[in-house]
Design a protein around this motif. Structure first.
Motif, mmCIF file in Angstrom:
data_model
loop_
_atom_site.group_PDB
_atom_site.id
_atom_site.type_symbol
_atom_site.label_atom_id
_atom_site.label_comp_id
_atom_site.label_asym_id
_atom_site.label_seq_id
_atom_site.Cartn_x
_atom_site.Cartn_y
_atom_site.Cartn_z
ATOM 1 N N THR A 48 0.743 -1.629 0.070
ATOM 2 C CA THR A 48 0.315 0.218 -0.292
ATOM 3 C C THR A 48 0.985 1.401 -0.066
ATOM 4 N N LEU A 49 2.008 1.147 0.561
ATOM 5 C CA LEU A 49 2.587 2.549 1.335
ATOM 6 C C LEU A 49 3.350 2.502 -0.523
ATOM 7 N N GLN A 50 4.196 1.783 -0.897
ATOM 8 C CA GLN A 50 4.675 1.336 -2.850
ATOM 9 C C GLN A 50 3.825 2.112 -3.871
ATOM 10 N N ARG A 51 1.934 1.736 -3.131
ATOM 11 C CA ARG A 51 1.148 2.146 -4.481
ATOM 12 C C ARG A 51 0.852 3.749 -4.447
ATOM 13 N N ARG A 52 0.403 4.017 -2.921
ATOM 14 C CA ARG A 52 -0.054 5.281 -2.247
ATOM 15 C C ARG A 52 0.989 6.035 -1.887
ATOM 16 N N GLY A 53 2.108 5.544 -1.976
ATOM 17 C CA GLY A 53 3.218 7.214 -1.222
ATOM 18 C C GLY A 53 2.752 7.011 0.309
ATOM 19 N N GLU A 54 3.032 8.162 1.092
ATOM 20 C CA GLU A 54 3.394 8.230 1.901
ATOM 21 C C GLU A 54 1.989 8.831 2.357
ATOM 22 N N ARG A 55 1.408 9.099 1.378
ATOM 23 C CA ARG A 55 0.063 10.249 1.650
ATOM 24 C C ARG A 55 -0.934 9.008 2.866
ATOM 25 N N PHE A 56 -1.078 7.230 2.203
ATOM 26 C CA PHE A 56 -1.691 6.638 3.677
ATOM 27 C C PHE A 56 -0.737 6.359 4.904
ATOM 28 N N ALA A 57 0.520 7.275 5.040
ATOM 29 C CA ALA A 57 0.715 6.776 6.473
ATOM 30 C C ALA A 57 -0.147 8.058 6.925
ATOM 31 N N GLU A 58 -0.093 9.129 6.000
ATOM 32 C CA GLU A 58 -0.646 10.688 6.715
ATOM 33 C C GLU A 58 -1.433 10.318 7.017
ATOM 34 N N LYS A 59 -2.602 9.297 6.412
ATOM 35 C CA LYS A 59 -3.860 8.888 6.404
ATOM 36 C C LYS A 59 -4.192 8.300 7.882
ATOM 37 N N VAL A 60 -2.975 7.508 8.229
ATOM 38 C CA VAL A 60 -3.811 6.862 9.426
ATOM 39 C C VAL A 60 -2.646 7.270 10.769
ATOM 40 N N LEU A 61 -1.499 7.537 10.716
ATOM 41 C CA LEU A 61 -1.071 8.312 11.695
ATOM 42 C C LEU A 61 -1.123 9.967 12.039
ATOM 43 N N GLY A 62 -1.226 10.259 13.231
ATOM 44 C CA GLY A 62 -1.283 10.717 14.312
ATOM 45 C C GLY A 62 0.051 11.774 14.145
ATOM 46 N N PRO A 63 -0.133 12.414 14.576
ATOM 47 C CA PRO A 63 1.236 13.961 14.285
ATOM 48 C C PRO A 63 2.592 13.137 15.006
ATOM 49 N N HIS A 64 2.333 12.696 16.466
ATOM 50 C CA HIS A 64 3.675 12.359 16.304
ATOM 51 C C HIS A 64 3.809 10.567 16.191
ATOM 52 N N GLU A 65 3.268 10.026 15.389
ATOM 53 C CA GLU A 65 3.793 8.764 15.125
ATOM 54 C C GLU A 65 3.782 8.819 13.689
ATOM 55 N N PRO B 60 3.441 0.043 25.198
ATOM 56 C CA PRO B 60 2.980 1.184 24.373
ATOM 57 C C PRO B 60 1.429 2.047 25.213
ATOM 58 N N GLU B 61 1.290 2.707 24.784
ATOM 59 C CA GLU B 61 -0.039 3.199 26.033
ATOM 60 C C GLU B 61 -0.660 3.910 24.501
ATOM 61 N N ILE B 62 -2.327 4.226 24.918
ATOM 62 C CA ILE B 62 -2.980 5.170 23.503
ATOM 63 C C ILE B 62 -3.269 6.598 23.814
ATOM 64 N N ARG B 63 -2.928 7.237 22.971
ATOM 65 C CA ARG B 63 -3.160 8.785 23.755
ATOM 66 C C ARG B 63 -4.194 8.941 22.024
ATOM 67 N N LEU B 64 -5.385 9.970 23.260
ATOM 68 C CA LEU B 64 -6.826 10.008 22.175
ATOM 69 C C LEU B 64 -6.192 11.822 21.732
ATOM 70 N N HIS B 65 -7.267 12.296 21.583
ATOM 71 C CA HIS B 65 -7.471 13.400 20.631
ATOM 72 C C HIS B 65 -8.612 14.117 19.957
ATOM 73 N N GLN C 102 -10.432 3.625 29.751
ATOM 74 C CA GLN C 102 -9.511 3.686 30.384
ATOM 75 C C GLN C 102 -8.780 2.099 29.117
ATOM 76 N N ALA C 103 -8.307 2.398 28.452
ATOM 77 C CA ALA C 103 -7.627 1.632 27.561
ATOM 78 C C ALA C 103 -5.976 1.305 27.728
ATOM 79 N N HIS C 104 -5.899 0.000 27.684
ATOM 80 C CA HIS C 104 -4.527 -1.023 27.901
ATOM 81 C C HIS C 104 -4.310 -1.336 26.605
ATOM 82 N N VAL C 105 -3.129 -1.475 26.071
ATOM 83 C CA VAL C 105 -2.567 -2.558 24.667
ATOM 84 C C VAL C 105 -1.364 -2.686 24.905
ATOM 85 N N SER C 106 -1.021 -3.737 23.791
ATOM 86 C CA SER C 106 -0.364 -4.859 23.406
ATOM 87 C C SER C 106 -0.111 -4.820 21.918
#
Length: 135
Positions: A18-35, A91-96, A109-113
């Motif tokens: 997907t990254l190869q096809r769509r480029g970094e736009r895919f990452a920008e759609k999925v990831l938040g500012p810190h990520e 790892p922790e979940i940060r919401l906005h 509250q959430a717990h993630v692994s």
């Protein structure tokens, strides 16, 4: 008390394709500012590390959306849910935004692994009501 549980397995090769096809736009759609910053740093050093990072975040967000019972419906959005690393490495979940307000209003509250291997990333999320836990 447990509110919900979610799990997800992600094929890292699909994320790479997907990254190869769509480029970094895919990452920008999925990831938040810190990520997105972490993704770019890891990918610049070793491409596979950046792709695995994106896959674990994608997987964790899918698992979180299942645990809260919304899927990818508002107020759940990709970018309003970030998977960050505590100083300990846990790892922790940060919401906005609206998602954070909705989650806090419900008193959750959430717990993630997260984990990854060569071809797969997997995540497990438990969401519980605040104050719940070992007695």
């Amino acid at each position: 008390m447990i509110y919900g549980i979610g799990t997800d397995v992600c094929d890292i090769r699909r994320i790479a394709d997907t990254l190869q096809r769509r480029g970094e736009r895919f990452a920008e759609k999925v990831l938040g500012p810190h990520e997105i910053e972490v993704f770019r740093e890891r990918r610049a050093r070793v491409d596979a590390r950046g792709i695995a990072y994106l896959a674990t975040r994608f997987s964790a967000k899918e698992a979180f959306s299942k645990a809260i019972g919304l899927g990818l419906r508002m107020p759940m959005t990709w970018r309003d849910c970030e998977i960050v690393k505590a100083a300990s490495g846990k790892p922790e979940i940060r919401l906005h935004g609206e998602l954070k307000a909705w989650f806090e209003a419900k008193g959750l509250q959430a717990h993630v692994s997260v984990s990854d291997e060569t071809d797969y990333a997997t995540s497990f999320v438990v969401v519980e009501t605040r104050g719940a836990g070992p007695a």
